[in-house]
Design a protein around this motif. Sequence first.
Motif, mmCIF file in Angstrom:
data_model
loop_
_atom_site.group_PDB
_atom_site.id
_atom_site.type_symbol
_atom_site.label_atom_id
_atom_site.label_comp_id
_atom_site.label_asym_id
_atom_site.label_seq_id
_atom_site.Cartn_x
_atom_site.Cartn_y
_atom_site.Cartn_z
ATOM 1 N N ARG A 192 0.840 -1.192 0.000
ATOM 2 C CA ARG A 192 0.000 0.000 0.000
ATOM 3 C C ARG A 192 0.875 1.242 0.000
ATOM 4 N N LEU A 193 0.458 2.244 -0.744
ATOM 5 C CA LEU A 193 1.091 3.548 -0.720
ATOM 6 C C LEU A 193 0.132 4.514 -0.031
ATOM 7 N N HIS A 194 0.645 5.233 0.954
ATOM 8 C CA HIS A 194 -0.167 6.174 1.721
ATOM 9 C C HIS A 194 0.136 7.603 1.283
ATOM 10 N N LEU A 195 -0.822 8.482 1.519
ATOM 11 C CA LEU A 195 -0.575 9.904 1.309
ATOM 12 C C LEU A 195 -0.018 10.469 2.607
ATOM 13 N N ALA A 196 1.222 10.924 2.566
ATOM 14 C CA ALA A 196 1.859 11.540 3.732
ATOM 15 C C ALA A 196 1.612 13.043 3.694
ATOM 16 N N VAL A 197 1.064 13.579 4.794
ATOM 17 C CA VAL A 197 0.775 15.021 4.895
ATOM 18 C C VAL A 197 1.397 15.546 6.169
ATOM 19 N N PRO A 198 1.687 16.857 6.223
ATOM 20 C CA PRO A 198 2.196 17.438 7.472
ATOM 21 C C PRO A 198 1.172 17.289 8.597
ATOM 22 N N ALA A 199 1.648 17.206 9.844
ATOM 23 C CA ALA A 199 0.764 17.005 10.992
ATOM 24 C C ALA A 199 -0.236 18.141 11.152
ATOM 25 N N ASP A 200 0.105 19.332 10.670
ATOM 26 C CA ASP A 200 -0.819 20.466 10.789
ATOM 27 C C ASP A 200 -1.604 20.708 9.494
ATOM 28 N N HIS A 201 -1.613 19.748 8.599
ATOM 29 C CA HIS A 201 -2.316 19.892 7.334
ATOM 30 C C HIS A 201 -3.824 19.895 7.566
ATOM 31 N N ARG A 202 -4.568 20.525 6.694
ATOM 32 C CA ARG A 202 -6.012 20.628 6.820
ATOM 33 C C ARG A 202 -6.697 19.261 6.797
ATOM 34 N N LEU A 203 -6.030 18.251 6.225
ATOM 35 C CA LEU A 203 -6.628 16.916 6.129
ATOM 36 C C LEU A 203 -6.030 15.925 7.129
ATOM 37 N N ALA A 204 -5.155 16.383 8.004
ATOM 38 C CA ALA A 204 -4.405 15.481 8.878
ATOM 39 C C ALA A 204 -5.303 14.722 9.849
ATOM 40 N N ALA A 205 -6.470 15.260 10.157
ATOM 41 C CA ALA A 205 -7.371 14.583 11.101
ATOM 42 C C ALA A 205 -8.139 13.444 10.439
ATOM 43 N N ARG A 206 -8.084 13.352 9.137
ATOM 44 C CA ARG A 206 -8.805 12.298 8.412
ATOM 45 C C ARG A 206 -8.016 10.987 8.477
ATOM 46 N N ARG A 207 -8.729 9.883 8.283
ATOM 47 C CA ARG A 207 -8.073 8.581 8.175
ATOM 48 C C ARG A 207 -7.972 8.145 6.713
ATOM 49 N N ARG A 208 -8.934 8.548 5.912
ATOM 50 C CA ARG A 208 -8.971 8.152 4.506
ATOM 51 C C ARG A 208 -9.166 9.376 3.643
ATOM 52 N N ILE A 209 -8.742 9.245 2.384
ATOM 53 C CA ILE A 209 -8.816 10.382 1.482
ATOM 54 C C ILE A 209 -8.873 9.883 0.049
ATOM 55 N N ARG A 210 -9.520 10.659 -0.797
ATOM 56 C CA ARG A 210 -9.440 10.419 -2.236
ATOM 57 C C ARG A 210 -8.296 11.281 -2.776
ATOM 58 N N LEU A 211 -7.527 10.719 -3.680
ATOM 59 C CA LEU A 211 -6.335 11.421 -4.157
ATOM 60 C C LEU A 211 -6.698 12.748 -4.817
ATOM 61 N N ALA A 212 -7.877 12.815 -5.442
ATOM 62 C CA ALA A 212 -8.294 14.054 -6.108
ATOM 63 C C ALA A 212 -8.426 15.218 -5.136
ATOM 64 N N GLU A 213 -8.560 14.925 -3.839
ATOM 65 C CA GLU A 213 -8.718 15.980 -2.846
ATOM 66 C C GLU A 213 -7.445 16.804 -2.649
ATOM 67 N N VAL A 214 -6.309 16.319 -3.115
ATOM 68 C CA VAL A 214 -5.057 17.079 -2.982
ATOM 69 C C VAL A 214 -4.522 17.474 -4.352
ATOM 70 N N ALA A 215 -5.400 17.568 -5.326
ATOM 71 C CA ALA A 215 -4.974 17.899 -6.690
ATOM 72 C C ALA A 215 -4.277 19.253 -6.758
ATOM 73 N N GLU A 216 -4.637 20.187 -5.884
ATOM 74 C CA GLU A 216 -4.043 21.526 -5.910
ATOM 75 C C GLU A 216 -2.854 21.670 -4.977
ATOM 76 N N GLU A 217 -2.509 20.611 -4.255
ATOM 77 C CA GLU A 217 -1.409 20.679 -3.282
ATOM 78 C C GLU A 217 -0.052 20.507 -3.983
ATOM 79 N N PRO A 218 1.001 21.125 -3.433
ATOM 80 C CA PRO A 218 2.352 20.813 -3.933
ATOM 81 C C PRO A 218 2.771 19.419 -3.459
ATOM 82 N N PHE A 219 3.454 18.683 -4.325
ATOM 83 C CA PHE A 219 3.940 17.336 -3.989
ATOM 84 C C PHE A 219 5.454 17.356 -3.841
ATOM 85 N N VAL A 220 5.942 16.481 -2.991
ATOM 86 C CA VAL A 220 7.377 16.146 -2.991
ATOM 87 C C VAL A 220 7.459 14.709 -3.496
ATOM 88 N N ALA A 221 8.428 14.433 -4.338
ATOM 89 C CA ALA A 221 8.459 13.127 -5.009
ATOM 90 C C ALA A 221 9.886 12.743 -5.357
#
Length: 324
Positions: A192-221
């Motif tokens: 499994r590949l997880h979406l890693a977000v900063p602890a203070d991210h707006r979505l950090a309190a969620r357990r699950r997410i659709r990838l489209a929800e971070v379409a506007e976010e900057p990625f590190v890769a």
Amino acid sequence: MHGCWTIDAVTYEQRQPLAELGPDVPAAVLAPRLAQFAAVARLEHVTRAAQLLAMPQPTLSRAVARLEEELGVDLLARQGRTVRLTRAGRVLLESAERALAELERGAEAARAEADPEAGRVAFGFLHTMGTDAVPALLRGFRAGYPRVRFQLVQEYVAAMLDRLRAGELDLCLVSPLPDAPDLVARPLDEQRLHLAVPADHRLAARRRIRLAEVAEEPFVAVEQGYGLRVLLDSFCAEAGFTPRVAFEGEEVETLRGLVAAGLGVALLPPALVPRPGVVELDVTAPRTRRAIGLAWVAGRPATRPVAAFRDFVLSRRGRLLDHD
């Protein structure tokens, strides 16, 4: 005067004496005769040298005579079947002894590569497999083959496959699995590949997410050419967007550090040890999993240690990532 010689059952016509060819005399022309000449020179007796080499004495005499003719110098002073080296013969013998010793060392090294108990396996694998999965594989295999040696190479997928085709590697642990007619690839496990977000991210309190929800976010890769980058681009395309990559790196743990610093989000394998400042979210759409498998060159003979290790790794199918 024209002549001919045979090397590996291929006959070449000699257009001129080798003495007239200068410094570019082909080594392949000299090599078949050096061991014969060296045997005669060491024993100083043609018949005993022929017995040692298990060849007819007249054949050996003609071979040494042909070598002298081709070089344009007398190597031996003959007294019946007994011989003595000329000065030119001593010079050639010194070089022949060194060449034959190096050849024997090479032959011994080649035999050692295929030694079923102590041979060598050149094994390439993903950087992300080097912390846990590969050490576990090696530990399990070495329990039954404690003397087998390993050359371990961590590379991105494209570079590993290039080295595999070139013969520098025997086996590769890769993801995604290559689809090429010259390679064999066997799936071993899924990760499994997880979406890693900063602890203070707006979505950090969620357990699950659709990838489209971070379409506007900057990625590190990871950089282009790495398997994880191929998968990131593929999954984001499936989700309907192209990732905006703000930072590129080579190591997954470096990427986690960038995420912790709030510089972007990342699609990564699960961390073995939780990273402070990073929250990992399950991705529900698309299904962000990567297949991990073993690859080797189709039709290339495997030495016994390579075949044994390949069979051992394949036996771990479904259990490669027991920690995940």
